[in-house]
Design a protein around this motif. Structure first.
Motif, short mmCIF file in Angstrom:
data_model
loop_
_atom_site.label_atom_id
_atom_site.label_comp_id
_atom_site.label_asym_id
_atom_site.label_seq_id
_atom_site.Cartn_x
_atom_site.Cartn_y
_atom_site.Cartn_z
N TYR A 242 53.46 25.53 -26.20
CA TYR A 242 53.10 24.11 -26.15
C TYR A 242 53.17 23.62 -24.71
CZ TYR A 242 52.99 19.18 -27.56
OH TYR A 242 52.66 17.87 -27.73
N PRO A 243 52.09 23.04 -24.18
CA PRO A 243 52.06 22.65 -22.76
C PRO A 243 53.06 21.54 -22.44
CG PRO A 243 50.14 21.81 -23.91
CD PRO A 243 50.84 22.71 -24.88
N ASN A 244 53.84 21.76 -21.39
CA ASN A 244 54.89 20.82 -21.00
C ASN A 244 54.57 20.06 -19.73
OD1 ASN A 244 58.14 21.74 -22.17
ND2 ASN A 244 56.20 22.34 -23.06
N GLY A 245 53.32 20.01 -19.36
CA GLY A 245 52.97 19.33 -18.11
C GLY A 245 53.04 17.82 -18.24
N ASN A 246 52.55 17.15 -17.22
CA ASN A 246 52.53 15.69 -17.21
C ASN A 246 51.95 15.18 -18.52
OD1 ASN A 246 51.53 12.95 -16.73
ND2 ASN A 246 52.18 13.32 -14.63
N ALA A 247 52.76 14.44 -19.26
CA ALA A 247 52.46 14.11 -20.66
C ALA A 247 51.06 13.58 -20.93
CB ALA A 247 53.51 13.12 -21.18
N PRO A 248 50.57 12.57 -20.20
CA PRO A 248 49.27 12.01 -20.55
C PRO A 248 48.09 12.91 -20.22
CG PRO A 248 50.60 10.49 -19.23
CD PRO A 248 51.24 11.83 -19.13
N PHE A 249 48.27 13.93 -19.37
CA PHE A 249 47.12 14.65 -18.85
C PHE A 249 46.99 16.11 -19.28
CE2 PHE A 249 48.39 11.41 -15.69
CZ PHE A 249 47.28 10.59 -15.80
N GLU A 250 48.05 16.75 -19.79
CA GLU A 250 47.99 18.19 -20.01
C GLU A 250 48.26 18.62 -21.45
OE1 GLU A 250 50.07 20.64 -17.30
OE2 GLU A 250 49.37 19.58 -15.52
N ARG A 251 48.20 17.71 -22.40
CA ARG A 251 48.54 18.10 -23.76
C ARG A 251 47.38 17.97 -24.73
NH1 ARG A 251 54.39 15.23 -24.14
NH2 ARG A 251 55.23 16.12 -22.24
N HIS A 252 46.17 17.86 -24.23
CA HIS A 252 45.05 17.65 -25.13
C HIS A 252 44.45 18.98 -25.56
CE1 HIS A 252 45.30 13.36 -24.52
NE2 HIS A 252 45.25 13.54 -23.23
N ASN A 253 45.14 19.68 -26.43
CA ASN A 253 44.61 20.92 -26.99
C ASN A 253 45.09 21.05 -28.43
OD1 ASN A 253 47.25 21.81 -26.96
ND2 ASN A 253 46.99 23.14 -25.19
N ILE A 254 44.81 22.17 -29.08
CA ILE A 254 45.11 22.34 -30.50
C ILE A 254 46.62 22.28 -30.76
CG2 ILE A 254 45.16 24.86 -30.35
CD1 ILE A 254 43.86 22.70 -33.29
N LEU A 255 47.44 22.75 -29.82
CA LEU A 255 48.89 22.69 -30.00
C LEU A 255 49.37 21.24 -30.02
CD1 LEU A 255 50.15 25.66 -27.81
CD2 LEU A 255 50.20 25.49 -30.29
N GLU A 256 48.78 20.43 -29.14
CA GLU A 256 49.17 19.02 -29.11
C GLU A 256 48.75 18.32 -30.40
OE1 GLU A 256 48.87 14.77 -28.59
OE2 GLU A 256 47.16 16.12 -28.77
N GLU A 257 47.54 18.63 -30.87
CA GLU A 257 47.01 17.98 -32.06
C GLU A 257 47.80 18.35 -33.31
OE1 GLU A 257 44.75 15.69 -32.09
OE2 GLU A 257 44.33 15.82 -29.94
N THR A 258 48.25 19.61 -33.38
CA THR A 258 48.94 20.08 -34.58
C THR A 258 50.46 20.06 -34.44
OG1 THR A 258 48.86 22.37 -33.81
CG2 THR A 258 47.01 21.60 -35.16
N GLU A 259 50.94 19.75 -33.23
CA GLU A 259 52.38 19.81 -32.92
C GLU A 259 52.92 21.22 -33.14
OE1 GLU A 259 54.66 16.74 -34.78
OE2 GLU A 259 53.41 15.14 -33.98
N GLY A 260 52.06 22.21 -32.87
CA GLY A 260 52.46 23.61 -32.99
C GLY A 260 53.30 24.05 -31.81
N LEU A 261 54.14 25.05 -32.04
CA LEU A 261 55.02 25.55 -30.98
C LEU A 261 54.32 26.57 -30.10
CD1 LEU A 261 57.87 25.68 -29.76
CD2 LEU A 261 58.43 27.45 -31.44
N GLU A 262 53.56 27.49 -30.71
CA GLU A 262 52.87 28.52 -29.96
C GLU A 262 51.49 28.76 -30.56
OE1 GLU A 262 56.74 31.30 -28.70
OE2 GLU A 262 55.22 32.08 -30.09
N GLN A 263 50.60 29.28 -29.75
CA GLN A 263 49.26 29.62 -30.19
C GLN A 263 48.99 31.08 -29.82
OE1 GLN A 263 46.20 27.52 -28.11
NE2 GLN A 263 44.55 28.19 -29.44
N LYS A 264 48.76 31.93 -30.83
CA LYS A 264 48.47 33.34 -30.59
C LYS A 264 46.99 33.59 -30.88
CE LYS A 264 49.93 38.05 -31.80
NZ LYS A 264 50.89 38.87 -32.57
N VAL A 265 46.30 34.15 -29.91
CA VAL A 265 44.86 34.36 -30.03
C VAL A 265 44.55 35.83 -29.77
CG1 VAL A 265 42.59 33.80 -29.08
CG2 VAL A 265 44.34 32.02 -29.28
N THR A 266 43.74 36.43 -30.65
CA THR A 266 43.24 37.78 -30.44
C THR A 266 41.72 37.74 -30.38
OG1 THR A 266 45.12 38.82 -31.56
CG2 THR A 266 43.11 40.12 -31.37
N ILE A 267 41.16 38.26 -29.30
CA ILE A 267 39.70 38.32 -29.13
C ILE A 267 39.29 39.78 -29.16
CG2 ILE A 267 37.76 37.73 -27.65
CD1 ILE A 267 39.51 35.54 -26.40
N THR A 268 38.40 40.12 -30.09
CA THR A 268 37.97 41.50 -30.27
C THR A 268 36.49 41.64 -29.95
OG1 THR A 268 39.60 41.73 -32.05
CG2 THR A 268 37.91 43.43 -31.90
#
Length: 320
Positions: A242-268
Motif C-alpha cells: 500500500y503506497p505510503n507517499g504524500n497522502a493526497p497525491f500517491e494513493r490513487h490506485n487499486i490498493l487505495e480504492e480497496t484498502e488492500g494491504l498488498e497487490q500481487k501481480v503475475t504477467i505471463t
C-alpha cells in the motif's frame, strides 16, 4: 561504510487516520518517532533519529542448531527405513512418529530462519544434487515427505560448517529513521548485511506491542536505484505494498480504492512467448524508487531467476 536506503510502509487502516498533508507530516515527525522511541529507543542525530536496536543475547544459535541436528538425524534414519521398505514392498508407510518428527524439525528450522534471516540465502546457492552427494542422502521422489526439510537442513549444515560459528556473533548495523520520508538508512559494509539488519528490525518492530499499538505492523522495502531485466522473460511476478507517499497525491490506485494491504501481480507471456521486458522494467523501477516494491521474480521458460537490482546507496547522509 555506506548508507543503504529502505522505506518504511504502514498499513492502510493507520494511514486513513492521517489523510491531510498536515496530519501526514505529524505522523512522520511525531507518531512514528514516538513509537520507535517507546519500543526500541532512538537518539537524535540531526536531521535523523538513530534506532537503538540491539541483538538479543538470549538467542543461542549453536544450541538451537544442535537440537535441530539431533531431531533431523533421527528423522533421516526413519526416512531411510521407509525408503528401504518401499523398495522391498512397493508401499509407503509414514508412522505417526515420523510425521511428528518432520513437523517438529520443520518448525524449529523455520524458527531459526526467522531469527537469522541470512540463512535463507543459502538455499539457492547450493544445489540439491551437491548436498545429497556430499551427505550421502538417499532421497527419492516416491517418498516425498521430509525431503524438503532434509535438503534445507543439510544445506544449512554445510553453510554453517564454513562460517567458523560466527552467526551468533553478528552485529546489527546502525540504522537511522528519516522523518521527512519514512526512509530507514542503514550504515553497512555491504548490501547483504544491510538487508539482514533490516529483516531483524522488521521482526523486532512487528512483535513489539508498544510499537504496533501506535502505528500497526510495518513493511520495510529497499529503495531501488536500478532494476534490470535481461533475456527472454516469459513470466514476471511482483508484489507492491500500500503506497505510503504524500497522502493526497500517491494513493490513487487499486490498493487505495480497496484498502488492500498488498497487490500481487503475475504477467505471463502469450503461449510462453517472451514479454516486452522494457515496459515492465520501467514500471517496477518507478515503484522500486519509491520503496513500494516488496518482491519481484521472473521466469525464463520453466526456471525462476533473481533479477539484477541496485539499492540506492550514498557514502555520507550527514553532509549530502
Amino acid at each position: 561504510m555506506d548508507y543503504y536506503f529502505y522505506k518504511m510502509n504502514l498499513q492502510p487502516n493507520v494511514l486513513k487516520n492521517y489523510s491531510s498533508e498536515e496530519d501526514y507530516k505529524y505522523l512522520l515527525n511525531d507518531v512514528i518517532v514516538n513509537a520507535l522511541n517507546l519500543s526500541l529507543g532512538v537518539k537524535e542525530a540531526n536531521p535523523f533519529y538513530k534506532i537503538c536496536l540491539e541483538v538479543d543475547s538470549k538467542n543461542n544459535f549453536e544450541e538451537k542448531f544442535e537440537e535441530l541436528e539431533s531431531i533431523t538425524n533421527t528423522l533421516n534414519e526413519s526416512y531411510e527405513e521407509i525408503v528401504k521398505d518401499f523398495h522391498q514392498t512397493g508401499e509407503i508407510n509414514y508412522s505417526k512418529e515420523f510425521l511428528r518428527l518432520n513437523a517438529k524439525a520443520s518448525k524449529l528450522r523455520n524458527s531459526l530462519e526467522y531469527e537469522y534471516p541470512e540463512l535463507e540465502e543459502v538455499y539457492d546457492e547450493i544445489s540439491n544434487e551437491k548436498i545429497e552427494k556430499k551427505y550421502n542422502l538417499n532421497l527419492i521422489n516416491q517418498v516425498g515427505t521430509a525431503i524438503f526439510h532434509l535438503r534445507r537442513f543439510y544445506k544449512l549444515k554445510d553453510y554453517i560448517s564454513n562460517r567458523n560459528n560466527d552467526i551468533d556473533n553478528q552485529t546489527i548495523d546502525d540504522m537511522y529513521y528519516n522523518p521527512k520520508n519514512e526512509q530507514i538508512l542503514v550504515k553497512s559494509s555491504n548490501a547483504i548485511k544491510a538487508e539482514n539488519s533490516i529483516k531483524k528490525l522488521i521482526n523486532e518492530l512487528n512483535k513489539n506491542k508498544i510499537f504496533t499499538e501506535h502505528v500497526g505492523k510495518v513493511s520495510i522495502n529497499p529503495v531501488y536505484e536500478d532494476i534490470v531485466i535481461k533475456g527472454n522473460v516469459t513470466e514476471i511476478t511482483y508484489v507492491l505494498v500500500y503506497p505510503n507517499g504524500n497522502a493526497p497525491f500517491e494513493r490513487h490506485n487499486i490498493l487505495e480504492e480497496t484498502e488492500g494491504l498488498e497487490q500481487k501481480v503475475t504477467i505471463t507471456g502469450n503461449n510462453d512467448n517472451p514479454l516486452n521486458a522494457p515496459v515492465i522494467e520501467q514500471f517496477i523501477n518507478k515503484e522500486g524508487e519509491k520503496g513500494y516494491l516488496k518482491e519481484v521474480s521472473i521466469k525464463k521458460g520453466n526456471k525462476k531467476f533473481k533479477i539484477e537490482s541496485l539499492i540506492k546507496v550514498v557514502h555520507d547522509i550527514f553532509n549530502d
